[in-house]
Motif scaffolding. Structure first.
Motif, PDB file in Angstrom:
ATOM      1  N   ASP A   1       8.751   3.898  -3.888  1.00 24.58           N
ATOM      2  CA  ASP A   1       8.674   2.793  -2.936  1.00 24.58           C
ATOM      3  C   ASP A   1       9.376   1.625  -3.604  1.00 24.58           C
ATOM      4  O   ASP A   1       8.832   0.976  -4.492  1.00 24.58           O
ATOM      5  CB  ASP A   1       7.213   2.451  -2.611  1.00 24.58           C
TER       6      ASP A   1
ATOM      7  N   VAL B   1      11.249   4.194   1.043  1.00 22.03           N
ATOM      8  CA  VAL B   1      10.064   4.943   0.621  1.00 22.03           C
ATOM      9  C   VAL B   1      10.344   6.428   0.871  1.00 22.03           C
ATOM     10  O   VAL B   1      10.679   6.826   1.984  1.00 22.03           O
ATOM     11  CB  VAL B   1       8.799   4.507   1.386  1.00 22.03           C
TER      12      VAL B   1
ATOM     13  N   SER C   1       3.919  14.204  -4.715  1.00 21.33           N
ATOM     14  CA  SER C   1       3.359  12.876  -4.920  1.00 21.33           C
ATOM     15  C   SER C   1       3.829  12.248  -6.228  1.00 21.33           C
ATOM     16  O   SER C   1       3.978  11.025  -6.321  1.00 21.33           O
ATOM     17  CB  SER C   1       1.825  12.941  -4.899  1.00 21.33           C
TER      18      SER C   1
ATOM     19  N   ARG D   1       0.840  -1.194   0.000  1.00 19.28           N
ATOM     20  CA  ARG D   1       0.000   0.000   0.000  1.00 19.28           C
ATOM     21  C   ARG D   1       0.877   1.247   0.000  1.00 19.28           C
ATOM     22  O   ARG D   1       1.993   1.249   0.522  1.00 19.28           O
ATOM     23  CB  ARG D   1      -0.916  -0.005   1.225  1.00 19.28           C
ATOM     24  N   ARG D   2       0.363   2.304  -0.606  1.00 18.34           N
ATOM     25  CA  ARG D   2       1.103   3.569  -0.662  1.00 18.34           C
ATOM     26  C   ARG D   2       1.116   4.199   0.720  1.00 18.34           C
ATOM     27  O   ARG D   2       0.061   4.432   1.317  1.00 18.34           O
ATOM     28  CB  ARG D   2       0.456   4.494  -1.686  1.00 18.34           C
TER      29      ARG D   2
ATOM     30  N   TYR E   1       7.060  10.178  -5.819  1.00 14.18           N
ATOM     31  CA  TYR E   1       6.991   9.160  -4.765  1.00 14.18           C
ATOM     32  C   TYR E   1       7.722   7.901  -5.228  1.00 14.18           C
ATOM     33  O   TYR E   1       7.536   7.438  -6.356  1.00 14.18           O
ATOM     34  CB  TYR E   1       5.523   8.851  -4.469  1.00 14.18           C
TER      35      TYR E   1
END
Length: 219
Positions: A116, A104, A111, A3-4, A114
């Motif tokens: 991860d 992360v 955003s 999940r973000r 981003y």
């Protein structure tokens, strides 16, 4: 798919962030949609290669920063860092060659920048660290930080390679450079990396002072 993770509130900026022009950097494009980003940082005063090796072995340890107990990783870049975890320990336990890091972060707290990602530590010694992601055995992402003693302290260079050398994987490289890590994101990473490496000049000696077990480090 993980999940973000949300971007946490920024931590206090206890230490100054270096300007991007304090380092020499370049972004090079190569055949088959490969890209290389090179950053030659301003030397780190008061930091030794032994201290940097210790740092990357203890990057997730708790520390006291601005009066709060937090992960050292969150203190490293108080604005952009979100989460670090040891996704897989090295064969002998802990952080070492063969370990996997989950990182992360969001460059400039944006955003669209981003990240991860989970990479394998393929090198970690007193000359540097290399993180690699492979596809069918072929490196498609590599980030290497190298360091050495110099008159001003420690000379530190970061090199990020995106894309496989084999032309067969050209379509994979095209996807990576267009969708996953385009050049505008690479340039945002340059700013981020200059800032976080520069912070080590201040943060690392401070963290080591909190650790009586590190008195033998060459600082």
């Amino acid at each position: 798919m993980a999940r973000r993770l949300p971007l946490p509130a920024p931590r206090p900026l206890v230490h100054p962030l270096r300007a991007v022009d304090s380092a020499r950097s370049r972004v090079d494009q190569f055949p088959h949609h490969r890209m290389r980003v090179t950053i030659d940082h301003q030397p780190l005063a008061g930091v030794t290669p032994e201290m940097l090796l210790w740092w990357f072995r203890h990057i997730g340890d708790p520390t006291t920063y601005a009066g709060a107990d937090i992960s050292s990783y969150l203190a490293w870049h108080p604005l952009d860092h979100i989460h670090w975890e040891l996704a897989r320990a090295a064969a002998g336990g802990g952080v070492g060659e063969g370990a996997r890091f989950r990182i992360v972060e969001a460059f400039d707290r944006r955003s669209e920048y981003y990240v991860d990602t989970t990479e394998t530590v393929e090198k970690l010694d007193d000359t540097g660290i290399r993180l690699v992601r492979r596809l069918v055995g072929t490196p498609v992402f590599q980030l290497e930080h190298t360091w050495s003693s110099c008159e001003q302290g420690t000379h530190y260079v970061s090199v990020l390679d995106l894309g496989a050398r084999s032309p067969i994987l050209g379509p994979v490289n095209r996807y990576l450079s267009a969708k996953v890590f385009p050049e505008r994101m690479a340039r945002a990473w340059v700013v981020h990396n200059v800032e976080e490496v520069g912070v080590l000049e201040h943060l690392l000696p401070e963290i080591l002072r909190q650790r009586p077990d590190t008195v033998d480090l060459g600082r």
